[in-house]
Scaffold this motif. Structure first.
Motif, PDB file in Angstrom:
ATOM      1  N   LEU A   1     -61.337  36.375   5.537  1.00 19.99           N
ATOM      2  CA  LEU A   1     -60.214  36.278   4.617  1.00 19.99           C
ATOM      3  C   LEU A   1     -60.740  36.362   3.194  1.00 19.99           C
ATOM      4  N   ALA A   2     -60.220  37.318   2.433  1.00 21.64           N
ATOM      5  CA  ALA A   2     -60.645  37.502   1.046  1.00 21.64           C
ATOM      6  C   ALA A   2     -59.546  37.009   0.124  1.00 21.64           C
ATOM      7  N   LEU A   3     -59.898  36.156  -0.822  1.00 21.26           N
ATOM      8  CA  LEU A   3     -58.929  35.567  -1.720  1.00 21.26           C
ATOM      9  C   LEU A   3     -58.546  36.550  -2.815  1.00 21.26           C
ATOM     10  N   PRO A   4     -57.255  36.762  -3.086  1.00 22.28           N
ATOM     11  CA  PRO A   4     -56.832  37.613  -4.193  1.00 22.28           C
ATOM     12  C   PRO A   4     -57.061  36.912  -5.527  1.00 22.28           C
ATOM     13  N   GLY A   5     -58.165  37.218  -6.187  1.00 27.87           N
ATOM     14  CA  GLY A   5     -58.492  36.557  -7.445  1.00 27.87           C
ATOM     15  C   GLY A   5     -59.593  35.556  -7.262  1.00 27.87           C
ATOM     16  N   SER A   6     -60.802  35.884  -7.684  1.00 29.92           N
ATOM     17  CA  SER A   6     -61.952  35.035  -7.413  1.00 29.92           C
ATOM     18  C   SER A   6     -61.864  33.683  -8.105  1.00 29.92           C
ATOM     19  N   ASN A   7     -61.078  33.585  -9.186  1.00 29.04           N
ATOM     20  CA  ASN A   7     -60.994  32.320  -9.904  1.00 29.04           C
ATOM     21  C   ASN A   7     -60.217  31.270  -9.131  1.00 29.04           C
ATOM     22  N   LYS A   8     -59.588  31.663  -8.021  1.00 30.23           N
ATOM     23  CA  LYS A   8     -58.814  30.709  -7.235  1.00 30.23           C
ATOM     24  C   LYS A   8     -59.595  30.186  -6.032  1.00 30.23           C
ATOM     25  N   TYR A   9     -60.846  30.612  -5.893  1.00 28.97           N
ATOM     26  CA  TYR A   9     -61.585  30.329  -4.668  1.00 28.97           C
ATOM     27  C   TYR A   9     -61.677  28.838  -4.381  1.00 28.97           C
ATOM     28  N   TYR A  10     -62.108  28.068  -5.356  1.00 31.27           N
ATOM     29  CA  TYR A  10     -62.359  26.654  -5.097  1.00 31.27           C
ATOM     30  C   TYR A  10     -61.073  25.879  -4.839  1.00 31.27           C
ATOM     31  N   SER A  11     -59.980  26.259  -5.503  1.00 33.31           N
ATOM     32  CA  SER A  11     -58.720  25.547  -5.269  1.00 33.31           C
ATOM     33  C   SER A  11     -58.154  25.859  -3.888  1.00 33.31           C
ATOM     34  N   VAL A  12     -58.370  27.098  -3.405  1.00 32.17           N
ATOM     35  CA  VAL A  12     -57.823  27.483  -2.111  1.00 32.17           C
ATOM     36  C   VAL A  12     -58.741  27.061  -0.962  1.00 32.17           C
ATOM     37  N   SER A  13     -60.040  26.861  -1.230  1.00 32.44           N
ATOM     38  CA  SER A  13     -60.958  26.504  -0.152  1.00 32.44           C
ATOM     39  C   SER A  13     -60.537  25.196   0.510  1.00 32.44           C
ATOM     40  N   ASN A  14     -60.022  24.250  -0.272  1.00 32.24           N
ATOM     41  CA  ASN A  14     -59.554  22.993   0.323  1.00 32.24           C
ATOM     42  C   ASN A  14     -58.377  23.241   1.263  1.00 32.24           C
ATOM     43  N   ILE A  15     -57.496  24.178   0.858  1.00 29.53           N
ATOM     44  CA  ILE A  15     -56.352  24.515   1.713  1.00 29.53           C
ATOM     45  C   ILE A  15     -56.840  25.185   2.989  1.00 29.53           C
ATOM     46  N   PHE A  16     -57.857  26.052   2.851  1.00 28.27           N
ATOM     47  CA  PHE A  16     -58.417  26.731   4.022  1.00 28.27           C
ATOM     48  C   PHE A  16     -58.948  25.705   5.032  1.00 28.27           C
ATOM     49  N   TYR A  17     -59.748  24.749   4.566  1.00 25.84           N
ATOM     50  CA  TYR A  17     -60.309  23.769   5.481  1.00 25.84           C
ATOM     51  C   TYR A  17     -59.212  22.914   6.117  1.00 25.84           C
ATOM     52  N   SER A  18     -58.177  22.622   5.346  1.00 23.83           N
ATOM     53  CA  SER A  18     -57.074  21.838   5.889  1.00 23.83           C
ATOM     54  C   SER A  18     -56.345  22.591   6.987  1.00 23.83           C
ATOM     55  N   LEU A  19     -56.071  23.890   6.735  1.00 23.54           N
ATOM     56  CA  LEU A  19     -55.385  24.693   7.734  1.00 23.54           C
ATOM     57  C   LEU A  19     -56.263  24.928   8.957  1.00 23.54           C
ATOM     58  N   ALA A  20     -57.548  25.155   8.730  1.00 25.05           N
ATOM     59  CA  ALA A  20     -58.458  25.382   9.848  1.00 25.05           C
ATOM     60  C   ALA A  20     -58.551  24.148  10.733  1.00 25.05           C
ATOM     61  N   LYS A  21     -58.569  22.980  10.127  1.00 24.68           N
ATOM     62  CA  LYS A  21     -58.590  21.747  10.907  1.00 24.68           C
ATOM     63  C   LYS A  21     -57.334  21.628  11.772  1.00 24.68           C
ATOM     64  N   LYS A  22     -56.191  22.019  11.192  1.00 24.30           N
ATOM     65  CA  LYS A  22     -54.951  21.965  11.964  1.00 24.30           C
ATOM     66  C   LYS A  22     -54.977  22.976  13.110  1.00 24.30           C
ATOM     67  N   LEU A  23     -55.523  24.164  12.827  1.00 21.38           N
ATOM     68  CA  LEU A  23     -55.626  25.170  13.874  1.00 21.38           C
ATOM     69  C   LEU A  23     -56.556  24.706  14.984  1.00 21.38           C
ATOM     70  N   ALA A  24     -57.640  24.036  14.596  1.00 22.51           N
ATOM     71  CA  ALA A  24     -58.547  23.484  15.599  1.00 22.51           C
ATOM     72  C   ALA A  24     -57.857  22.385  16.399  1.00 22.51           C
ATOM     73  N   GLN A  25     -57.025  21.605  15.707  1.00 20.02           N
ATOM     74  CA  GLN A  25     -56.357  20.483  16.365  1.00 20.02           C
ATOM     75  C   GLN A  25     -55.344  20.952  17.397  1.00 20.02           C
ATOM     76  N   ILE A  26     -54.588  22.021  17.091  1.00 21.05           N
ATOM     77  CA  ILE A  26     -53.567  22.446  18.043  1.00 21.05           C
ATOM     78  C   ILE A  26     -54.195  23.068  19.282  1.00 21.05           C
ATOM     79  N   GLY A  27     -55.514  23.297  19.249  1.00 21.79           N
ATOM     80  CA  GLY A  27     -56.211  23.754  20.443  1.00 21.79           C
ATOM     81  C   GLY A  27     -56.225  22.728  21.551  1.00 21.79           C
ATOM     82  N   GLU A  28     -55.732  21.499  21.263  1.00 19.98           N
ATOM     83  CA  GLU A  28     -55.598  20.493  22.316  1.00 19.98           C
ATOM     84  C   GLU A  28     -54.613  20.960  23.379  1.00 19.98           C
ATOM     85  N   ASN A  29     -53.732  21.858  22.998  1.00 23.47           N
ATOM     86  CA  ASN A  29     -52.828  22.471  23.958  1.00 23.47           C
ATOM     87  C   ASN A  29     -53.537  23.684  24.542  1.00 23.47           C
TER      88      ASN A  29
END
Length: 639
Positions: A67-95
């Motif tokens: 996944l490539a972020l549109p605008g490199s200056n947003k990388y650090y602010s969006v990285s937290n969102i990425f990890y949050s979403l990835a954790k949720k995606l990992a969590q729903i693997g319980e199903n």
């Protein structure tokens, strides 16, 4: 191979020893997450690129989404969102009916998600194989997928990519699973890029898109036609879909369910459809609580302290055996078999006319005609549009084993059990000459790209190369048993022969006289068919057995073995774009395979006896097969 990760690279595949991409000059990355080696591009577009990768330790194949972020200056602010979403995606693997995430990480200003493959068939593949779905089958799809959507929505994940490729029927239990999650809609949502906004502002709209896409998928299954076919000429198609000419009639109950999925009030969708399904689908009979209902409107409503805590998955964390077996690959089948249009039925036509087994088939390069050879001693020419017989060539004295057509669209060559090779004018049916010299059956023939040479393989343990103008030949010896198959590379430089002695030989056609370059060993039975890729780099071979062998034509190195048939394979053919191979077998089936991953793409069933030969049309959209059952069948290839 090593794949360039530059999203803008036009030719990203590089040899293993490259440090910089030969196409774009970008420094190559040999390992992602210190574990996954990117080897081949599968798909891409927008902010997402998809690669086939190999696990450095386990040697297992994975699909990596970059996944490539549109605008490199947003990388650090969006990285937290990425990890949050990835954790949720990992969590729903319980199903266990939702794809499992194997790893997620950031590297070089990119975000990466990794998942393993799953054994099964997508609904797209089922549609291609069986034709349009019945109403009962649609109820089954809704009954299984709606609870899964509810499950992920209340855990603050939208699927974002519901289509026939994102629903797979698992081989182990025939249950439907959700794969192909697309996080980009949440990760790069405009509200996430501005600190004063919240994604919750249009959470209802995002969940509604999943329901909407599911309804479109159901209409696709009912009609055999994808989304864009419904939009043509009708802006109000969602209100008028029941009157669409492509669609079969459905009951009032199913029509109401689909209408509710298309509604603009997402918080009502699941509950309304669930109520309509409850008398028919037991999976939806459990009432929803007020908290669960609210979770469909806003993710903030689901904040129970008893919710499972997400597990952080790092690249070094090895997937469990259960994860490897049940974990879905959310993009593998999407990338390998990207589609634009699907046909309602596989089998377009069954052609009769031969009175005995049909042994071979070949298309003209312009795709307007094809020829077949049969045990009835004839070669027949067919119109590739109407499937009607144009003419029958009847000069052979015994079975016709093989046919080939030159690049001029008019030279036809046939090999026969009468020990001869005949050259014909395909357009007039006139026999030009008969080539004699073999002492036994001629089992296979091929024409050089420039049309000047003919190669033939014979049961007399030799292959011959004929000058088409003079009829003179040179004899190639070295095999210790009958020579069963012959192929000339598209660049005209090499000849490959396969034999009953279980070997293949590669010959240099540029050398005078022709000389043997190497002998390939590895097959456990007679080699019945060989085919060469359009770029003249790979060799495909089949023998007595159920596997296809893939070789490097230049080095003779074995690349991989592909398995899937349940009886001996008789022939292998390569599509003109080099992306797909087809095989036919004594198990009465034809199978399509992805040449990069070895994944089975489709199985065609319909012949009532062994299938002897198969050929792609030049545009790759049609497949013609010939059989012991005396018929020729024409199939649509999934695009």
């Amino acid at each position: 191979m090593l794949c360039c990760l530059n999203p803008n690279c036009q030719n990203p595949v590089n040899p293993d020893d490259r440090e910089y991409c030969f196409s774009c000059g970008t420094k190559l990355v040999p390992s992602l997450g210190d574990r996954f080696r990117p080897v081949y591009p599968l798909a891409g577009g927008g902010f997402s690129q998809i690669f086939l990768a190999q696990d450095r330790d386990a040697r297992e194949s994975y699909v990596v989404q970059q996944l490539a972020l549109p605008g490199s200056n947003k990388y650090y602010s969006v990285s937290n969102i990425f990890y949050s979403l990835a954790k949720k995606l990992a969590q729903i693997g319980e199903n266990d009916r939702i794809s499992t995430l194997s790893a997620y990480f950031t590297q070089g200003n990119y975000f990466y998600l990794v998942q393993p493959a799953i054994a099964g068939q997508t609904l797209r593949q089922e549609l291609v194989q069986q034709g349009t779905f019945s109403e009962q089958q649609i109820w089954d799809v809704l009954g299984q997928i709606l609870p899964l959507l509810y499950f992920i929505h209340k855990r603050q994940i939208v699927h974002g990519n519901i289509n026939l490729e994102s629903i797979i029927r698992r081989n182990s239990d025939d249950r439907l699973m959700l794969i192909n999650f697309d996080l980009t809609k949440q990760l790069f949502h405009p509200n996430n890029l501005h600190p004063n906004n919240s994604f919750d502002d249009d959470w209802a709209l995002q969940t509604n898109l999943d329901f909407y896409d599911l309804s479109v998928a159901c209409l696709h299954l009912l009609s055999g036609h994808p989304y864009f076919s419904w939009l043509q000429g009708d802006r109000n198609w969602s209100a008028n879909w029941q009157r669409h000419p492509l669609l079969q009639a459905v009951s009032q109950e199913l029509a109401q369910a689909i209408d509710r999925l298309l509604q603009k009030k997402p918080q009502q969708n699941y509950l309304a459809v669930a109520r309509s399904l409850q008398p028919i689908v037991p999976a939806l009979t459990t009432p929803l609580t007020a908290v669960e209902t609210a979770a469909l409107v806003s993710p903030q409503a689901n904040t129970s302290a008893t919710s499972p805590q997400p597990t952080v998955i790092t690249p070094s964390a090895k997937p469990s055996k259960r994860s490897r077996l049940l974990g879905g690959c959310f993009l593998l089948l999407l990338a390998l078999v990207a589609y634009l249009y699907y046909w309602q039925q596989q089998q377009v036509n069954t052609i009769t006319g031969h009175t005995d087994e049909v042994n071979s088939v070949a298309f003209t390069p312009d795709g307007k005609k094809f020829a077949t050879g049969s045990d009835d001693r004839t070669v027949k020419i067919w119109d590739a549009n109407s499937w009607r017989e144009i003419r029958s060539l009847e000069e052979h004295l015994d079975w016709v084993y093989s046919v080939a057509i030159g690049n001029d669209n008019q030279t036809l060559v046939s090999g026969s059990k009468d020990n001869t090779v005949k050259v014909w004018n395909l357009n007039t049916g006139r026999e030009i000459k008969t080539l004699r010299g073999h002492k036994s059956y001629v089992n296979s023939v091929a024409i050089s790209p420039n049309g000047q040479k003919i190669a033939s393989a014979s049961y007399d343990k030799t292959a011959k190369i004929w000058d088409l103008k003079t009829g003179k030949n040179i004899t190639l010896t070295g095999h210790t048993a009958e020579v069963l198959t012959v192929a000339i590379s598209p660049n005209g430089q090499k000849l490959v022969t396969g034999s009953g002695d279980k070997t293949m030989k590669i010959w240099d056609l540029n050398h005078n006289p022709v000389k043997e370059l190497r002998t390939l060993r590895g097959h456990k039975g007679a080699v019945w068919s060989v085919a060469i890729s359009p770029d003249s780099q790979k060799l495909y071979s089949v023998s007595d057995g159920t596997t296809i062998a893939v070789w490097n034509l230049n080095t003779g190195r074995a690349i991989r073995t592909i398995a899937g048939h349940t009886a001996d394979i008789n022939l292998v053919a390569v599509s003109l774009d080099g992306q797909t191979i087809a095989t036919c077998s004594d198990d009465r089936t034809i199978k399509l395979w992805n040449v990069i991953s070895g994944a089975e793409l489709a199985t065609f069933k319909g012949h009532t006896a062994a299938v002897w030969a198969v050929a792609f049309s030049p545009d790759g959209r049609t497949l013609v097969s010939t059989s012991e059952d005396k018929t020729v069948k024409v199939w649509r290839v999934p695009q």
